[in-house]
Scaffold this active site. Structure first.
Site, PDB file in Angstrom:
ATOM      1  N   TYR A   1      -1.994  10.362 -22.232  1.00  0.00           N
ATOM      2  CA  TYR A   1      -2.968  10.686 -21.939  1.00  0.00           C
ATOM      3  C   TYR A   1      -3.902  11.991 -22.163  1.00  0.00           C
ATOM      4  CZ  TYR A   1      -7.275  10.914 -18.370  1.00  0.00           C
ATOM      5  OH  TYR A   1      -8.415  10.957 -18.091  1.00  0.00           O
TER       6      TYR A   1
ATOM      7  N   GLU B   1      -6.545  17.016 -16.565  1.00  0.00           N
ATOM      8  CA  GLU B   1      -5.539  16.324 -16.844  1.00  0.00           C
ATOM      9  C   GLU B   1      -4.938  17.074 -18.553  1.00  0.00           C
ATOM     10  OE1 GLU B   1      -2.955  14.332 -16.134  1.00  0.00           O
ATOM     11  OE2 GLU B   1      -3.364  14.297 -14.183  1.00  0.00           O
TER      12      GLU B   1
ATOM     13  N   SER C   1     -10.641  15.566 -19.352  1.00  0.00           N
ATOM     14  CA  SER C   1     -10.303  15.719 -18.206  1.00  0.00           C
ATOM     15  C   SER C   1      -9.731  16.671 -18.089  1.00  0.00           C
ATOM     16  CB  SER C   1      -8.980  14.490 -18.169  1.00  0.00           C
ATOM     17  OG  SER C   1      -7.900  14.090 -17.158  1.00  0.00           O
TER      18      SER C   1
HETATM   19  P1  NDP Z   1     -11.173   3.702 -14.688  1.00  0.00           P
HETATM   20  O1  NDP Z   1     -10.119   3.125 -15.052  1.00  0.00           O
HETATM   21  O2  NDP Z   1     -12.445   3.215 -13.837  1.00  0.00           O
HETATM   22  O3  NDP Z   1     -12.616   2.809 -16.156  1.00  0.00           O
HETATM   23  C1  NDP Z   1     -12.106   2.261 -17.368  1.00  0.00           C
HETATM   24  C2  NDP Z   1     -13.470   1.821 -17.971  1.00  0.00           C
HETATM   25  O4  NDP Z   1     -13.451   1.933 -19.476  1.00  0.00           O
HETATM   26  C3  NDP Z   1     -13.409   0.536 -17.341  1.00  0.00           C
HETATM   27  O5  NDP Z   1     -14.496  -0.052 -17.722  1.00  0.00           O
HETATM   28  C4  NDP Z   1     -12.484  -0.160 -18.792  1.00  0.00           C
HETATM   29  O6  NDP Z   1     -12.905  -1.644 -18.338  1.00  0.00           O
HETATM   30  C5  NDP Z   1     -13.460   0.009 -19.882  1.00  0.00           C
HETATM   31  N1  NDP Z   1     -12.590   0.174 -21.094  1.00  0.00           N
HETATM   32  C6  NDP Z   1     -11.074   0.390 -21.818  1.00  0.00           C
HETATM   33  N2  NDP Z   1     -10.645   0.176 -22.354  1.00  0.00           N
HETATM   34  C7  NDP Z   1     -11.385  -0.182 -23.217  1.00  0.00           C
HETATM   35  C8  NDP Z   1     -12.120  -0.397 -24.505  1.00  0.00           C
HETATM   36  N3  NDP Z   1     -11.424  -0.657 -25.438  1.00  0.00           N
HETATM   37  N4  NDP Z   1     -12.877  -0.566 -25.000  1.00  0.00           N
HETATM   38  C9  NDP Z   1     -14.233  -0.641 -24.329  1.00  0.00           C
HETATM   39  N5  NDP Z   1     -14.152  -0.205 -23.178  1.00  0.00           N
HETATM   40  C10 NDP Z   1     -12.818   0.229 -22.295  1.00  0.00           C
HETATM   41  O7  NDP Z   1     -11.925   4.516 -15.419  1.00  0.00           O
HETATM   42  P2  NDP Z   1     -13.282   6.215 -14.226  1.00  0.00           P
HETATM   43  O8  NDP Z   1     -13.907   5.222 -13.965  1.00  0.00           O
HETATM   44  O9  NDP Z   1     -11.494   6.479 -13.378  1.00  0.00           O
HETATM   45  O10 NDP Z   1     -12.790   7.264 -15.231  1.00  0.00           O
HETATM   46  C11 NDP Z   1     -14.024   7.342 -16.076  1.00  0.00           C
HETATM   47  C12 NDP Z   1     -13.494   8.042 -17.228  1.00  0.00           C
HETATM   48  O11 NDP Z   1     -13.606   9.321 -16.877  1.00  0.00           O
HETATM   49  C13 NDP Z   1     -12.501   7.976 -18.100  1.00  0.00           C
HETATM   50  O12 NDP Z   1     -12.332   8.275 -19.407  1.00  0.00           O
HETATM   51  C14 NDP Z   1     -11.318   8.694 -17.718  1.00  0.00           C
HETATM   52  O13 NDP Z   1     -10.169   8.895 -18.532  1.00  0.00           O
HETATM   53  C15 NDP Z   1     -12.272   9.592 -16.891  1.00  0.00           C
HETATM   54  N6  NDP Z   1     -11.662  11.048 -15.800  1.00  0.00           N
HETATM   55  C16 NDP Z   1     -11.617  10.350 -14.528  1.00  0.00           C
HETATM   56  C17 NDP Z   1     -10.783  11.235 -13.580  1.00  0.00           C
HETATM   57  C18 NDP Z   1     -10.953  10.439 -12.656  1.00  0.00           C
HETATM   58  O14 NDP Z   1     -10.024  10.723 -11.556  1.00  0.00           O
HETATM   59  N7  NDP Z   1     -11.522   9.184 -12.643  1.00  0.00           N
HETATM   60  C19 NDP Z   1     -10.694  11.911 -14.257  1.00  0.00           C
HETATM   61  C20 NDP Z   1     -11.148  13.103 -15.921  1.00  0.00           C
HETATM   62  C21 NDP Z   1     -11.339  11.741 -16.684  1.00  0.00           C
HETATM   63  P3  NDP Z   1     -11.689  -2.818 -18.613  1.00  0.00           P
HETATM   64  O15 NDP Z   1     -11.556  -1.960 -16.860  1.00  0.00           O
HETATM   65  O16 NDP Z   1     -12.088  -3.856 -18.584  1.00  0.00           O
HETATM   66  O17 NDP Z   1     -10.688  -2.214 -19.228  1.00  0.00           O
HETATM   67  P1  GDP Z   2      -3.514  11.127 -12.192  1.00  0.00           P
HETATM   68  O1  GDP Z   2      -3.403  13.051 -11.568  1.00  0.00           O
HETATM   69  O2  GDP Z   2      -4.495  10.992 -12.803  1.00  0.00           O
HETATM   70  O3  GDP Z   2      -1.704  11.183 -12.375  1.00  0.00           O
HETATM   71  O4  GDP Z   2      -4.056  10.840 -10.997  1.00  0.00           O
HETATM   72  P2  GDP Z   2      -2.717   9.264  -9.804  1.00  0.00           P
HETATM   73  O5  GDP Z   2      -3.560   9.160  -8.822  1.00  0.00           O
HETATM   74  O6  GDP Z   2      -2.146   8.241 -10.153  1.00  0.00           O
HETATM   75  O7  GDP Z   2      -1.758   9.855  -9.216  1.00  0.00           O
HETATM   76  C1  GDP Z   2      -1.709  11.657  -8.978  1.00  0.00           C
HETATM   77  C2  GDP Z   2      -1.101  12.132  -8.945  1.00  0.00           C
HETATM   78  O8  GDP Z   2       0.407  11.300  -7.759  1.00  0.00           O
HETATM   79  C3  GDP Z   2       0.424  12.509  -8.936  1.00  0.00           C
HETATM   80  O9  GDP Z   2       1.315  13.222  -9.587  1.00  0.00           O
HETATM   81  C4  GDP Z   2       1.840  11.390  -9.477  1.00  0.00           C
HETATM   82  O10 GDP Z   2       3.027  11.787 -10.239  1.00  0.00           O
HETATM   83  C5  GDP Z   2       1.768  11.871  -7.885  1.00  0.00           C
HETATM   84  N1  GDP Z   2       2.292  10.417  -6.714  1.00  0.00           N
HETATM   85  C6  GDP Z   2       3.331  10.046  -5.757  1.00  0.00           C
HETATM   86  N2  GDP Z   2       3.238   8.593  -5.611  1.00  0.00           N
HETATM   87  C7  GDP Z   2       2.712   7.848  -6.778  1.00  0.00           C
HETATM   88  C8  GDP Z   2       2.858   6.573  -7.070  1.00  0.00           C
HETATM   89  O11 GDP Z   2       2.833   5.529  -6.372  1.00  0.00           O
HETATM   90  N3  GDP Z   2       1.626   6.329  -7.723  1.00  0.00           N
HETATM   91  C9  GDP Z   2       0.366   7.157  -7.995  1.00  0.00           C
HETATM   92  N4  GDP Z   2      -0.533   5.925  -9.581  1.00  0.00           N
HETATM   93  N5  GDP Z   2       0.662   8.714  -7.969  1.00  0.00           N
HETATM   94  C10 GDP Z   2       1.820   8.382  -7.020  1.00  0.00           C
END
Ligand code: NDP
Ligand code: GDP
Length: 323
Positions: free
Chosen positions: A149, A127, A125
């Site tokens: 995270y 992050e 990520s």
């Molecule tokens: P989501 O939060 O939408 O999906 C996460 C998934 O992981 C869900 O299916 C969740 O299941 C599952 N999960 C959580 N804990 C466990 C566990 N202990 N065992 C098995 N499954 C588990 O995330 P995204 O699809 O957005 O992201 C996918 C990956 O990419 C993540 O690793 C995220 O950190 C990473 N990522 C995402 C970004 C983004 O902007 N979307 C950017 C960079 C990296 P349940 O919902 O049931 O908990």
């Molecule tokens: P992140 O980049 O994975 O933390 O994705 P988020 O969508 O959670 O947050 C993106 C940015 O939006 C971060 O800098 C947050 O501090 C900012 N932000 C401002 N207001 C909010 C809020 O109400 N919820 C979330 N999730 N983020 C917020």
């Protein structure tokens, strides 16, 4: 026939990736952790639930990962499961370290212990860059994570690299910048905004409370980004790639574009609430996707405006259908 195992299949990326791989003719299996209510709504939304072999399993339970690998015999494993919400990672720091960090090691060890020829994608990520040292980040930029995270993702990144170098495994890190869609969780800022705009436009909500409006993110469309994940595992060699749009916008601009779409002025509805400030903020993320473009032939297809409009539109449809 190629076969893939996806952890995090029920998440945003898992659903889009599952759909993409099915379209490419893969046999697709997914690990689903036990929850008290069904978590299949995203797979239902894309109409692929019945086409995926769903397996009971949890990344905190290495034996369940091994079982899923033995049963599904994947040639590729996409490790997407994690506690993925930055804000929750301060409140659930140990759980985040376990699932977002150690979970990666559990998967790497499961591959090593079953079939080390499986190609693995690790969901790293932006992050990890956190308190950025350069105004535009690429594969060479130093990591300075700003949340439990981010720290956990750095662990997963290095473990992936280490297993690649130690055991000659095909394990690649995708360093993905924020990517969103109508399937994004409601707690993330883009979906929180699109959902609120739809509810305000349909008379169900009066205001939208947000935290830091000045934060800047490089936002792309998840449907485009899963293609990059797949491309990484089709290369001759494992490697690490930044996946981003190369454009950054503030949370405030996100609000402006989303409210504009329904003919409203965000200033009339957005209220800043310090409750949503974070203990440590990532002020700016902006990725340089040049390497992905050059080596994978990948580019983003969806503009920031198209993405926001798509999300607002989808939420309006949902709100109209909702009782
Ligand atoms: P989501 O939060 O939408 O999906 C996460 C998934 O992981 C869900 O299916 C969740 O299941 C599952 N999960 C959580 N804990 C466990 C566990 N202990 N065992 C098995 N499954 C588990 O995330 P995204 O699809 O957005 O992201 C996918 C990956 O990419 C993540 O690793 C995220 O950190 C990473 N990522 C995402 C970004 C983004 O902007 N979307 C950017 C960079 C990296 P349940 O919902 O049931 O908990
Ligand atoms: P992140 O980049 O994975 O933390 O994705 P988020 O969508 O959670 O947050 C993106 C940015 O939006 C971060 O800098 C947050 O501090 C900012 N932000 C401002 N207001 C909010 C809020 O109400 N919820 C979330 N999730 N983020 C917020």
């Amino acid at each position: 026939m190629k076969s893939a195992l996806i952890t995090g299949i029920t998440g945003q990326d898992g659903a889009y990736l599952g759909k993409l791989l099915l379209e490419k003719g893969y046999r697709v299996a997914g690990i689903v952790p036990r929850r008290s209510t069904s978590s299949l709504w995203r797979l239902d939304y894309l109409d692929i639930t019945d086409e995926i072999d769903l397996m009971d399993g949890d990344i905190l339970d290495p034996a369940s990962i091994m079982r899923a690998i033995r049963a599904s015999k994947p040639t590729e494993l996409y490790h997407l499961a994690a506690q993925s919400f930055v804000a929750s990672s301060w409140n659930q720091s140990l759980l985040t370290a376990q699932s977002t960090g150690i979970g990666v090691l559990n998967v790497l060890e499961a591959i090593r212990g079953t079939n080390p020829d499986i190609r693995m994608y690790q969901a790293s990520s932006s992050e990890m860059f956190g308190k950025v040292e350069k105004s535009i980040q690429d594969e060479e930029t130093k990591f300075y994570p700003r949340s439990p995270y981010g720290v956990s993702k750095v662990f997963g990144y290095w473990m992936t690299k280490n297993f690649r170098e130690s055991f000659d495994m095909f394990a690649s890190n995708g360093i993905l910048f924020n990517h969103e869609s109508p399937l994004r969780g409601l707690e993330f800022v883009t979906r929180k905004v699109s959902h609120a705009v739809a509810r305000i436009a349909t008379g169900k909500q009066k205001e939208l409370r947000l935290g830091n409006l000045a934060a800047k993110r490089d936002w792309g469309f998840a449907g485009d980004y899963v293609e990059a994940m797949w491309l990484m595992l089709q290369q001759d060699r494992p490697d690490d790639f930044v996946v981003a749009t190369g454009r950054t916008e503030t949370v405030e601009e996100l609000c402006r574009v989303a409210f504009d779409y329904v003919g409203l002025n965000y200033k009339d509805y957005v209220v800043v609430d310090p409750k949503f400030y974070r203990p440590a903020e990532v002020d700016l993320l902006l990725g340089n996707p040049e390497k992905a473009k050059r080596q994978l032939g990948w580019t983003t297809k969806t503009s920031f405006e198209q993405l926001v409009h798509m999300m607002v539109e989808a939420d309006i449809v949902r709100e109209r259908l909702a009782p």
